[in-house]
Design an enzyme around this catalytic site. Structure first.
Site, PDB file in Angstrom:
ATOM      1  N   TYR A 232      57.593  84.150 -29.594  1.00  0.00           N
ATOM      2  CA  TYR A 232      56.953  84.928 -28.388  1.00  0.00           C
ATOM      3  C   TYR A 232      57.563  86.293 -28.375  1.00  0.00           C
ATOM      4  CZ  TYR A 232      55.907  86.101 -23.611  1.00  0.00           C
ATOM      5  OH  TYR A 232      55.404  86.563 -22.286  1.00  0.00           O
TER       6      TYR A 232
ATOM      7  N   LYS B  93      52.886  84.799 -30.575  1.00  0.00           N
ATOM      8  CA  LYS B  93      52.351  85.456 -29.218  1.00  0.00           C
ATOM      9  C   LYS B  93      52.887  86.741 -29.344  1.00  0.00           C
ATOM     10  CE  LYS B  93      52.989  85.431 -24.288  1.00  0.00           C
ATOM     11  NZ  LYS B  93      52.146  86.679 -24.201  1.00  0.00           N
TER      12      LYS B  93
END
Ligand code: SI3
Length: 284
Positions: free
Chosen positions: A109, A139
């Protein structure tokens, strides 16, 4: 149920930024993860649990827990108090977390505006599969589309997944090759964004832009008023009618003035877009 039936959103990213994951205790995070997996059974396609934490043991505990409850994926941010200063340091941290859930797809992330960790993803991905066999994708919550483009250009063949997280720029990321999106506005503009994805898939860029401009016009307006996780909760509350509760300190809840202005703006933009869409449909 609201996300599935009203927003056509069937993939959930739990305990991330919008869910204030980093402001919750480990116990609270486990409880939320369990509820999402349990309630989402037979309704949701994927439940990815964010297990990043400032301490390695905390993150590992959450990773083991996510695996045990049957999460479809886990994601980890870079630790941001004692920060990794190189690709190797970051990779070592991620590897130690991922290895605690050896059968669960792993996502990095990347959210430098909040972590302050600006190690380029392009660099991080070099050889990542050897270190993290479960590595699935990123992400990507950053505006650096050159970095994203390089990742896709170099790793597309390996079938990594790139989920974009700057909602106001999603269309640009799709053009570059992002596979999907994770973001705060999909809680209340999921349906509209799905229309954008559909228009993009059908090569109808003019229509896709209309939906992107909707999100952009709204965010541009609310950012000037002061916009963050607390305000997102307020917007989600007035759009869905489901009380999202206040944020946790140090965040403070959105003002009534913000709520009134944001609501009026969103109503007017949605109404305008729907009129345009109808005209377009009538013409077609
Ligand atoms: C910094 C931040 O909160 N970014 C949001 C965006 O959706 C963001 O709210 C939106 O693009 C408006 O700027 C997401 O990337 C966060 C997110 O997906 C999450 O909840 O983990």
């Amino acid at each position: 149920d609201y996300l599935v039936s009203k927003q056509n959103v069937k993939n959930i990213f739990v305990n991330g930024t919008t869910g204030e994951g980093l402001a919750l205790s480990i116990q609270e995070r486990k409880q939320l993860a369990e509820e999402w997996v349990r309630q989402g059974k037979d309704k949701l396609d994927h439940v990815i649990i964010h297990v990043g934490a400032l301490s390695l043991p905390g993150s590992q505990e959450l990773a083991r827990h996510a695996a045990a409850i049957g999460a479809s994926g886990i994601a980890v941010i870079a630790p941001f108090f004692f920060k990794p200063t190189s690709k190797d340091e970051l990779l070592a941290f991620l590897r130690e977390v991922a290895s605690e859930a050896p059968a669960v797809p792993f996502y990095y992330y990347h959210i430098p505006p909040l972590t302050g960790v600006k190690i380029r993803v392009e660099e991080l991905l070099d050889g990542i599969k050897e270190q993290i066999p479960t590595f699935q994708g990123v992400k990507f919550s950053d505006t650096d589309l050159l970095d994203l483009a390089q990742c896709i250009n170099k790793n597309g063949g390996e079938e990594f997944v790139f989920l974009y997280g700057v909602d106001e720029q999603l269309l640009s990321a799709l053009a570059i090759g992002a596979n999907g999106a994770v973001g705060s506005t999909y809680n209340y503009l999921g349906q509209k964004t799905n229309m954008m994805l559909q228009a993009f898939a059908q090569h109808d860029l003019a229509l896709a832009r209309k939906y992107q401009f909707l999100t952009g016009e709204f965010l541009n307006f609310v950012i000037k008023l002061g916009f963050g996780v607390a305000q997102t909760k307020a917007v989600m509350t007035f759009v869905s009618g489901i009380p999202m509760g206040p944020p946790r300190l140090p965040l403070v809840k959105a003002s009534e003035e913000f709520i009134a202005k944001a609501k009026a703006k969103l109503d007017s933009i949605v109404c305008k877009t729907e009129q345009h869409s109808n005209i377009r449909l009538a013409v077609l």
